[in-house]
Write a protein that holds these residues in place. Structure first.
Motif, PDB file in Angstrom:
ATOM      1  N   UNK A  66     -48.175   7.311 -51.447  1.00 45.95           N
ATOM      2  CA  UNK A  66     -48.315   6.076 -50.675  1.00 45.95           C
ATOM      3  C   UNK A  66     -48.109   6.359 -49.191  1.00 45.95           C
ATOM      4  N   UNK A  67     -47.121   7.170 -48.856  1.00 46.79           N
ATOM      5  CA  UNK A  67     -46.863   7.504 -47.452  1.00 46.79           C
ATOM      6  C   UNK A  67     -48.071   8.178 -46.807  1.00 46.79           C
ATOM      7  N   UNK A  68     -48.634   9.160 -47.483  1.00 42.93           N
ATOM      8  CA  UNK A  68     -49.755   9.897 -46.908  1.00 42.93           C
ATOM      9  C   UNK A  68     -51.020   9.042 -46.841  1.00 42.93           C
ATOM     10  N   UNK A  84     -46.080  14.005 -40.650  1.00 41.90           N
ATOM     11  CA  UNK A  84     -46.303  13.033 -41.725  1.00 41.90           C
ATOM     12  C   UNK A  84     -45.994  13.639 -43.093  1.00 41.90           C
ATOM     13  N   UNK A  85     -46.289  14.924 -43.255  1.00 41.84           N
ATOM     14  CA  UNK A  85     -45.882  15.617 -44.486  1.00 41.84           C
ATOM     15  C   UNK A  85     -44.362  15.610 -44.616  1.00 41.84           C
ATOM     16  N   UNK A  86     -43.682  15.894 -43.518  1.00 39.46           N
ATOM     17  CA  UNK A  86     -42.219  15.878 -43.533  1.00 39.46           C
ATOM     18  C   UNK A  86     -41.704  14.491 -43.900  1.00 39.46           C
ATOM     19  N   UNK A  87     -42.355  13.458 -43.384  1.00 37.99           N
ATOM     20  CA  UNK A  87     -41.950  12.093 -43.700  1.00 37.99           C
ATOM     21  C   UNK A  87     -42.137  11.817 -45.190  1.00 37.99           C
ATOM     22  N   UNK A 105     -39.284  10.764 -48.137  1.00 42.10           N
ATOM     23  CA  UNK A 105     -39.402   9.682 -49.124  1.00 42.10           C
ATOM     24  C   UNK A 105     -39.129  10.217 -50.527  1.00 42.10           C
ATOM     25  N   UNK A 106     -39.704  11.376 -50.845  1.00 40.77           N
ATOM     26  CA  UNK A 106     -39.505  11.942 -52.181  1.00 40.77           C
ATOM     27  C   UNK A 106     -38.060  12.410 -52.379  1.00 40.77           C
ATOM     28  N   UNK A 107     -37.421  12.890 -51.325  1.00 34.66           N
ATOM     29  CA  UNK A 107     -36.019  13.306 -51.438  1.00 34.66           C
ATOM     30  C   UNK A 107     -35.121  12.113 -51.758  1.00 34.66           C
ATOM     31  N   UNK A 158     -41.871   3.656 -48.151  1.00 33.36           N
ATOM     32  CA  UNK A 158     -42.908   4.686 -48.184  1.00 33.36           C
ATOM     33  C   UNK A 158     -44.169   4.236 -47.462  1.00 33.36           C
ATOM     34  N   UNK A 159     -44.500   2.956 -47.595  1.00 33.41           N
ATOM     35  CA  UNK A 159     -45.726   2.444 -46.995  1.00 33.41           C
ATOM     36  C   UNK A 159     -45.577   2.157 -45.502  1.00 33.41           C
ATOM     37  N   UNK A 160     -44.414   1.668 -45.090  1.00 36.36           N
ATOM     38  CA  UNK A 160     -44.287   1.267 -43.688  1.00 36.36           C
ATOM     39  C   UNK A 160     -43.789   2.383 -42.771  1.00 36.36           C
TER      40      UNK A 160
END
Length: 320
Positions: free
Chosen positions: A40-42, A64-67, A71-73, A177-179
């Motif tokens: 969702x983040x990506x 953005x990958x780090x972000x 989220x997954x962490x 994750x989305x915002x």
């Protein structure tokens, strides 16, 4: 699903010289699964014009990958704690960390993930705002988990409590994750609000579908015995719809004894079908999914927006 670059970044963040932590981290990376939250983040970032090859933003795709890893962490740390709280034996077909290594290792490994998450956030543009958002989501997750036990302890069953619980369990993290990409990319308020609404409503539909499957799903498809929520004294939406009706006393008795008698789960399933509370639950899931999809209209058409809408659409017919 996030690609190899995501997994590489996860490995880097979770690297540890302590063997047990390293094993748990590697299990997390290799466990696979749909990784819905980082996805969702990506996708949200791409819906805002970012991407591995995009030149429209001032932020690199690596940020953005780090972000998405952050989220997954947060999600993974909560699962390590949840498995211990729920006394779970398996997670995605594998023995849970606390069964394998003990309570202390499992809890501290979850805390290690949260610490690494903070380290990642600290180096990002707009770090204070992002850190506040992650902290707020984490506190809502904790409140939702505790409220779930409080409701069961007090038999304080209500739709208000149920929606607060599932927002904490699932929707708050999908909302984040989305915002979060909108925050990192400096998107305008309308885009951020649209993605926030999408994540929240999609998350609510997602958890409600999980809860419905827990009662009325097929064990072979969901991979666990049905009625797990009843055995923990949890009143989910189809059960709440039975309260206040002609079977109120019987339903409350089953909840309060946590489906401890033979036939309790089967009886609740029969009542849900007889009174068609499964249908009213599906209608609420449809309503939430449609709200999620409608929120995306504030974003320009794109393959990423279509993919986000498809995630919410999937909740209308998901069977596992």
């Amino acid at each position: 699903m996030p690609d190899a670059a995501f997994e590489t970044r996860m490995r880097e963040v979770l690297r540890s010289d302590v063997e047990f932590i390293a094993i748990i981290g590697e299990d997390l990376v290799t466990a696979g699964g749909k990784r819905v939250r980082p996805l969702v983040t990506l996708l949200a970032a791409q819906a805002l014009g970012a991407g591995p090859d995009a030149l429209a933003t001032s932020h690199s795709w690596d940020e953005l990958l780090r972000l998405s890893v952050c989220v997954e962490l947060l999600h993974s740390a909560s699962l390590l704690h949840d498995d211990l709280i729920d006394d779970s034996d398996k997670r995605r077909g594998q023995e849970t960390a606390f069964r394998r290594f003990g309570n202390v290792v499992s809890v501290m490994s979850g805390d290690f993930m949260l610490a690494r998450l903070l380290g990642e956030l600290s180096g990002m543009p707009g770090s204070p705002a992002l850190t506040r958002a992650f902290g707020q989501a984490a506190s809502v997750i904790c409140e939702g988990e505790v409220l779930q036990f409080q409701v069961a302890s007090y038999a304080d069953y209500s739709f208000e409590n149920y929606f607060q619980v599932i927002h904490g369990k699932t929707a708050a993290l999908l909302e984040l994750a989305a915002q979060a990409p909108a925050m990192l990319l400096g998107a305008d308020d309308s885009a951020r609000d649209a993605l926030s609404t999408f994540g929240r409503e999609y998350g609510m539909a997602f958890q409600m579908q999980d809860d419905l499957l827990d009662l009325l799903g097929e064990e072979a498809q969901i991979g666990k015995p049905v009625g797990g929520d009843l055995r923990e004294g949890k009143a989910t939406y189809p059960v709440l719809c039975l309260l206040g009706g002609p079977h109120d006393a019987e339903v409350r008795a089953i909840l309060e004894r946590r489906a401890g008698e033979d036939g309790d789960v089967a009886r609740m399933i029969a009542l849900a079908r007889q009174e068609r509370t499964d249908d009213c639950t599906r209608e609420e899931i449809r309503r939430r999914a449609r709200l999620a999809i409608a929120a995306l209209d504030a974003l320009p058409p794109s393959p990423a927006r279509t993919a986000l809408a498809a995630l919410a659409e999937r909740e209308l017919n998901r069977t596992h």
